[in-house]
Structure formats: C-alpha cells, structure tokens
Enzyme design. Structure first.
Site, PDB file in Angstrom:
ATOM      1  N   THR A   1     -66.654  43.559 -36.974  1.00 20.52           N
ATOM      2  CA  THR A   1     -66.132  42.857 -35.789  1.00 20.52           C
ATOM      3  C   THR A   1     -66.635  43.535 -34.520  1.00 20.52           C
ATOM      4  O   THR A   1     -67.111  42.873 -33.585  1.00 20.52           O
ATOM      5  CB  THR A   1     -64.582  42.855 -35.830  1.00 20.52           C
ATOM      6  OG1 THR A   1     -64.153  42.221 -37.038  1.00 20.52           O
ATOM      7  CG2 THR A   1     -63.990  42.136 -34.635  1.00 20.52           C
TER       8      THR A   1
ATOM      9  N   SER B   1     -70.118  45.895 -42.810  1.00 20.39           N
ATOM     10  CA  SER B   1     -68.845  46.620 -42.905  1.00 20.39           C
ATOM     11  C   SER B   1     -68.779  47.362 -44.236  1.00 20.39           C
ATOM     12  O   SER B   1     -69.140  46.795 -45.273  1.00 20.39           O
ATOM     13  CB  SER B   1     -67.721  45.591 -42.832  1.00 20.39           C
ATOM     14  OG  SER B   1     -66.485  46.216 -42.829  1.00 20.39           O
TER      15      SER B   1
ATOM     16  N   HIS C   1     -66.067  48.499 -45.906  1.00 15.31           N
ATOM     17  CA  HIS C   1     -64.928  48.304 -46.828  1.00 15.31           C
ATOM     18  C   HIS C   1     -65.092  47.109 -47.759  1.00 15.31           C
ATOM     19  O   HIS C   1     -64.289  46.917 -48.678  1.00 15.31           O
ATOM     20  CB  HIS C   1     -63.599  48.249 -46.061  1.00 15.31           C
ATOM     21  CG  HIS C   1     -63.342  47.008 -45.271  1.00 15.31           C
ATOM     22  ND1 HIS C   1     -62.588  45.973 -45.763  1.00 15.31           N
ATOM     23  CD2 HIS C   1     -63.715  46.639 -44.022  1.00 15.31           C
ATOM     24  CE1 HIS C   1     -62.504  45.020 -44.828  1.00 15.31           C
ATOM     25  NE2 HIS C   1     -63.187  45.402 -43.765  1.00 15.31           N
TER      26      HIS C   1
ATOM     27  N   CYS D   1     -55.310  33.112 -43.796  1.00 18.32           N
ATOM     28  CA  CYS D   1     -54.033  33.806 -43.769  1.00 18.32           C
ATOM     29  C   CYS D   1     -54.214  35.198 -43.196  1.00 18.32           C
ATOM     30  O   CYS D   1     -53.411  36.093 -43.436  1.00 18.32           O
ATOM     31  CB  CYS D   1     -53.436  33.880 -45.169  1.00 18.32           C
ATOM     32  SG  CYS D   1     -54.504  34.671 -46.347  1.00 18.32           S
TER      33      CYS D   1
HETATM   34  N1  PLP Z   1     -67.597  38.842 -41.436  1.00 16.73           N
HETATM   35  C1  PLP Z   1     -67.173  38.398 -42.634  1.00 16.73           C
HETATM   36  C2  PLP Z   1     -67.958  37.331 -43.329  1.00 16.73           C
HETATM   37  C3  PLP Z   1     -66.015  38.932 -43.208  1.00 16.73           C
HETATM   38  O1  PLP Z   1     -65.614  38.492 -44.397  1.00 16.73           O
HETATM   39  C4  PLP Z   1     -65.314  39.939 -42.505  1.00 16.73           C
HETATM   40  C5  PLP Z   1     -64.055  40.502 -43.049  1.00 16.73           C
HETATM   41  O2  PLP Z   1     -63.219  39.804 -43.575  1.00 16.73           O
HETATM   42  C6  PLP Z   1     -65.805  40.365 -41.258  1.00 16.73           C
HETATM   43  C7  PLP Z   1     -66.947  39.797 -40.758  1.00 16.73           C
HETATM   44  C8  PLP Z   1     -65.104  41.411 -40.457  1.00 16.73           C
HETATM   45  O3  PLP Z   1     -65.375  42.692 -40.958  1.00 16.73           O
HETATM   46  P1  PLP Z   1     -64.550  43.946 -40.425  1.00 16.73           P
HETATM   47  O4  PLP Z   1     -63.284  43.969 -41.216  1.00 16.73           O
HETATM   48  O5  PLP Z   1     -65.411  45.124 -40.721  1.00 16.73           O
HETATM   49  O6  PLP Z   1     -64.350  43.742 -38.992  1.00 16.73           O
END
Ligand code: PLP
Length: 370
Positions: free
Chosen positions: A71, A190, A192, A316
């Site tokens: 994000t 990301s 995680h 959700c």
């Molecule tokens: N983009 C996608 C496709 C995601 O699935 C997610 C997380 O759910 C994100 C971005 C956001 O990632 P982060 O949790 O590292 O901000």
C-alpha cells in the site's frame, strides 16, 4: 482445535526459515545508518536481501526501496510523481483503487465478465495527447485469482509513451514474475503474502526514474524513504523470496486440491453455484464462489462457528461485509453478489482440511437451500 485457515490470499504464515532468520537478526541492535561495525553488518544484511529479491524477480535494473507495505509502495508512486493522469482497472485492490491524489484525473478500465481487464477499453482510455500518464493494472486479482495480461498492457502503455505500474502482490510466489520480461516501470510487493513478515514491502522502480518521497526525514535509502530500516523484516523478506522461488513449482500442485474442492461444491449444489474466473487462467490456490440467495454473511458465520477461516473476498477488509466491487465490475447478477466466498489455499493445506470444509459446506447447504 487449531483453526482451519483457508484465507491465504489475505495473509500467510511465516515459514520456519523466515522466523529463524528474523530471530537471528533480531538478536542485534542493527541500524543501517550507524557508522560502526554493526551498521556495516546491517547494510550487508540489506544487500543480501536485495540480492535474493533480484534473483526472484529478475530486477537488477530496478532500484529496491523498502517500505512498510505494498500500500505504501503504491502511494509513493501515485503521490510522488508528476503524472497528469492515472489509468487504473476497476478490479484493482483498494490500495490502488482508493489511492487518488486530488490533483490527478483518474480513469478506470472496465473488465470482462471473466474478471480479466478489457484491453479494448484500455486503448480507448489512453489520452489523445499521450501526455504524461501512468497506467496501473495488477498482475493477478486477489479475489478471483484471474491472471491479467500485464505484459501486453505494459507494451501498449509504452507504445503510447506512458509509464506502467504493476501491483504484483498476489502474483509473486504463485506464478513466475520477471520484471524485465513484463517490462513494468514500477511494481509494488508485500512480504506477508509470501510467508514473510508483516509490515515490510518494497517499491521496485526502474533505474533512472525519479519520484518525490512520501516520507521525509533522515537520509535513509538515499532520502527516498526516510526512517530507520526494518532490518529483521528485510532479512525475513529476502528469505521469503528465496523460498518462494524454490517452491514455485510445488505451489502449482495446489490446483489438485482446489479442483477437488470445486468439483465437490458443484456436486453438492447440483451446479447451482458460480465459480468466478474459472474459464480464464487464474491462480491455482484460489476459489471464489457464490451460491444464489444465500448470503455470504450467513456462510461466514457458519464457517466461523465451525472453526474455518475464509473470507468474502477483499470486501470484508474493514471487518464489515459488503458486495464485492470486483464482482460488480464483472457484471455478476444480484442473486450471486451477496453470496460470494473466497477460499484460498496454500501448500500447507491438507486434503483433510478440504474434506472438513466440504462437509461443513454440505451440511449448511442442505439446511439453507430454498
Ligand atoms: N495488492 C493486493 C492485490 C493485495 O491482495 C494486497 C493485500 O491484501 C495489497 C495490495 C496490499 O498489501 P499490503 O498489505 O502490503 O499493503
């Protein structure tokens, strides 16, 4: 009883090797800005993690800026560049979809009913003057798992003199991602989602491209993202990339369990079920289904009472359930919109777990079907 976790597109468990790495690095007071030996060691750990990320994503020609999350990575580029227009798809994750700098025009590309971005509509959205625009389309959708034609979109973007950002969060570790081949200019990732630690991500940016930082302060990361670096998180991220690369072929085997799950859901419901994006290439671990006129809220409560963790897609995310924006974009009929549930598997998922899910689903379906 340990919960049956089938929500791996939401987040993953840190793998043992990652935990070991994070623990090992956490034993030391590392600050990469320090001029003493531990500062040098911290920089060595960062370099090692970058080498693993390079190896994993083929991104030697990209600068790696560590951030707190995908994000933040996306926000950095959207807010920190001087584009006059951003073109996004209408199935982007909220970290892209809701990232709308007030001074910028944002246009949306529609998607097809199978959940794939509509290239013809994209071409129509390219500004006539071809001036200074950014296109952002995700590599794989987090709800449906649909794999997007990002290589083609990047090519068309460049032919029209724009730049291309790709959210590769759900693609990495699940399909091969080669940044050079995709020819993206910026990418958000990301840790995680690939069995790495939470709170660490990266922005990958083609060398030579510049941006204004989102966070100002110290001179860390060449002043492009101020703040002490999360050394243990970075070390864990690097380890997670190396493991994801090693396990990529194994990951594909999940399709056997996912397909088994879907065949059973179809049998139980006598095909009165929709499995989204099932007629297009999609992530092998993702099953996003809906049964008509049975709300996902009721389903989620029932699964939760039976110790099963699934979700209603990304809708959700704030703890409340609303209709999926992605499904609406796919023109899904109202009867199905309220009943959508995402089941996302991992290599750790066992047949016993899927059988238990099927049993609970079946009991619920027989009780509630109209
Ligand atoms: N983009 C996608 C496709 C995601 O699935 C997610 C997380 O759910 C994100 C971005 C956001 O990632 P982060 O949790 O590292 O901000």
């Amino acid at each position: 009883m340990k919960p049956i976790y089938l929500d791996y597109n939401s987040t993953t468990t840190m793998s043992q090797a990652v935990i070991a790495k994070v623990n090992e690095v956490s034993q030391y007071p590392f600050n990469s800005s320090a001029t003493h030996s531990l500062g040098r060691k911290a920089n060595g750990i960062i370099d090692e993690a970058k080498a693993k990320i390079n190896e994993f994503l083929n991104c030697k020609n990209y600068e790696i800026i560590f951030t707190s999350s995908a994000t933040e990575s996306t926000n950095t580029i959207f807010f920190g560049s001087d584009f006059s227009q951003i073109i996004i798809s209408d199935i982007e994750h909220s970290s892209v979809y809701n990232c709308r700098p007030p001074h910028l025009k944002v246009s949306e590309i529609s998607c097809l009913e199978n959940g794939v971005v509509n290239i013809d509509d994209f071409i129509k959205k390219i500004p006539q003057n071809k001036e200074n625009f950014l296109v952002s389309v995700m590599a794989c959708n987090n709800e449906t798992g649909a794999i997007q034609p990002v290589e083609e979109i990047a090519k068309i973007t460049h032919q029209n003199l724009g730049l291309f950002h790709c959210d590769i969060v759900q693609a990495v570790g699940k399909i091969a991602v080669d940044l050079e081949k995709l020819n993206v200019d910026y990418a958000s990732i990301s840790a995680h989602k690939i069995n790495g630690p939470q709170g660490i991500g990266a922005l990958l940016i083609r060398k030579g491209l510049d941006f204004r930082p989102l966070i100002y302060g110290g001179k860390q990361q060449k002043s492009k993202r101020a703040g002490s670096l999360n050394i243990a998180g970075i070390a864990g991220f690097g380890e997670a990339c190396a493991l994801a690369q090693k396990n990529l072929d194994d990951f594909q085997k999940i399709s056997i369990l996912r397909d088994y799950l879907e065949e059973n859901l179809q049998k139980i419901t006598h095909n009165n079920i929709k499995i989204f994006a099932s007629n297009t290439p999609r992530l092998v671990n993702t099953c996003f289904y809906a049964i008509p006129n049975i709300s996902n809220q009721t389903q989620l409560i029932n699964f939760d009472l039976n110790n099963i963790c699934v979700s209603a897609g990304a809708s959700c995310s704030s703890g409340t359930i609303s209709q999926s924006r992605v499904l609406k974009a796919m023109n899904v009929a109202n009867d199905f919109l309220d009943g959508a549930i995402r089941v996302s598997l991992s290599p750790q998922t066992t047949k016993n777990e899927i059988d238990y899910f099927i049993k609970i689903f079946n009991e619920f379906y027989q009780r509630t079907k109209k």
